[in-house]
Design a protein around this motif. Structure first.
Motif, PDB file in Angstrom:
ATOM      1  N   TYR A 162      -5.685  -7.749   0.654  1.00 37.85           N
ATOM      2  CA  TYR A 162      -4.260  -7.580   0.162  1.00 37.85           C
ATOM      3  C   TYR A 162      -3.464  -9.047   0.006  1.00 37.85           C
ATOM      4  O   TYR A 162      -2.378  -8.831  -0.562  1.00 37.85           O
ATOM      5  N   TRP A 199       3.426  -6.240   2.975  1.00 35.97           N
ATOM      6  CA  TRP A 199       2.802  -7.507   2.608  1.00 35.97           C
ATOM      7  C   TRP A 199       2.669  -8.399   4.001  1.00 35.97           C
ATOM      8  O   TRP A 199       1.940  -8.978   4.352  1.00 35.97           O
ATOM      9  N   ASP A 227       0.754  -1.281  -0.035  1.00 34.51           N
ATOM     10  CA  ASP A 227       0.113  -0.037   0.117  1.00 34.51           C
ATOM     11  C   ASP A 227       0.776   1.144  -0.033  1.00 34.51           C
ATOM     12  O   ASP A 227       0.513   2.402   0.130  1.00 34.51           O
ATOM     13  N   GLU A 261     -10.268  -7.128   4.589  1.00 32.14           N
ATOM     14  CA  GLU A 261      -9.171  -6.446   4.088  1.00 32.14           C
ATOM     15  C   GLU A 261      -7.757  -7.299   4.045  1.00 32.14           C
ATOM     16  O   GLU A 261      -7.151  -7.245   2.905  1.00 32.14           O
ATOM     17  N   LEU A 290      -0.039  -6.779   6.288  1.00 31.58           N
ATOM     18  CA  LEU A 290      -1.407  -6.569   5.645  1.00 31.58           C
ATOM     19  C   LEU A 290      -1.849  -8.143   5.449  1.00 31.58           C
ATOM     20  O   LEU A 290      -3.019  -8.052   5.350  1.00 31.58           O
TER      21      LEU A 290
END
Length: 288
Positions: free
Chosen positions: A210, A163, A158, A206, A166
């Motif tokens: 991701y 990663w 993001d 979410e 997330l």
């Protein structure tokens, strides 16, 4: 006959390999180098000495340095990186020692015997507290110029967060626990989401987003035939359908390429590290 050992942040698993895996014992991971040495002296006395093992094969955290015998990089077992691992293990077991990164060992098990045995090019992802794995081209694991190939969790998906944060159910659970002011596990967050808990639904959505975003990027950077998902979260039967649902949404953006990532879960689950370790060879792990 080989002894195979998986050194993890919470447990050390020991097994015997002779064409198949037979588990021997599991121990809590030590909290210091001296305690680790004491544990392996105990394992040698109880399970190795005079048993005729031709070699000892270790699945370890971090980045094994086959030239120095040290384990480089970082892990939750900080002390393991401060000493010559191969030298110490050779002194204890008095036989040939092989060692390799745990994600690489799991990748080998899936490539040789498991979900990836019929493909030449694949990505193996282990999704746990972080996200690691391997890139495999032409049935050879690619280590990269600095041995960092497969450190997928370091991607900034993001623009600022990794990663590994997330896309991890562990981190998701920590976030939900902070919101609810009570400790919940990743598994509990998924169950609460099924029951309609709004905070847990948002958290799982979410997470799936991701994971799908990182997988999408890896598909177009590396172009594997198959992406295999491992780690505790791979036991969730809804994992792949939900990632694919979010992949479909993501693929409406950009150039809308029709190349949809092919996903599957690992075959050997928690035994993958031990099985892969059995196939280690001196300074080589990709030439099968």
């Amino acid at each position: 006959m080989k002894l195979v050992v998986d050194i993890g942040g919470t447990t050390i698993k020991v097994g015997r390999w002779q064409n198949e895996l037979k588990m021997i014992d599991t121990y809590p991971s030590p909290d210091s180098w001296d305690n680790m040495l004491n544990l392996f002296h105990k394992i040698n006395q109880e399970h190795v000495k005079d048993k005729g093992y031709e070699s000892i094969h270790f699945s370890v955290p971090g980045i094994p340095n086959h030239k120095t015998g040290y384990i480089d990089g970082a892990s939750s077992l900080r002390f393991i990186h401060e000493n010559n691992f191969v030298q110490a293990m050779t002194k204890i077991f008095k036989t040939k020692i092989y060692f390799e990164n745990d994600a690489t060992c799991a990748s080998m098990a899936e490539m040789i015997l498991g979900a990836g045995k019929s493909v030449d090019n694949m990505i193996f992802l282990i999704i746990g507290t972080g996200i690691g794995g391997s890139v495999i081209y032409n049935r050879q694991i690619q280590s990269g110029a600095n041995s960092f190939a497969g450190e997928f969790g370091m991607m900034l998906v993001d623009g600022k967060r990794e990663w590994a944060q997330l896309g991890s159910a562990v981190h998701m659970a920590r976030k939900v626990s902070a919101i609810k002011d009570e400790i919940v596990t990743g598994e509990e967050v998924f169950e609460l989401a099924k029951l309609g808990d709004k905070e847990c639904i948002m958290a799982t959505e979410e997470l799936y987003h991701y994971l799908a975003l990182g997988i999408y990027n890896l598909q177009y950077i590396i172009d594997p035939e198959l992406i295999i998902l491992g780690g505790g979260i791979s036991n969730n039967e809804e994992l792949i359908p939900n990632i694919e649902r979010h992949l479909s949404l993501i693929m409406n953006n950009g150039q809308r390429s029709p190349l949809f990532p092919k996903l599957t879960t690992c075959q050997f689950r928690n035994d993958a590290n031990l099985i892969g370790a059995a196939y280690l060879k001196e300074n080589s792990y990709g030439d099968i």
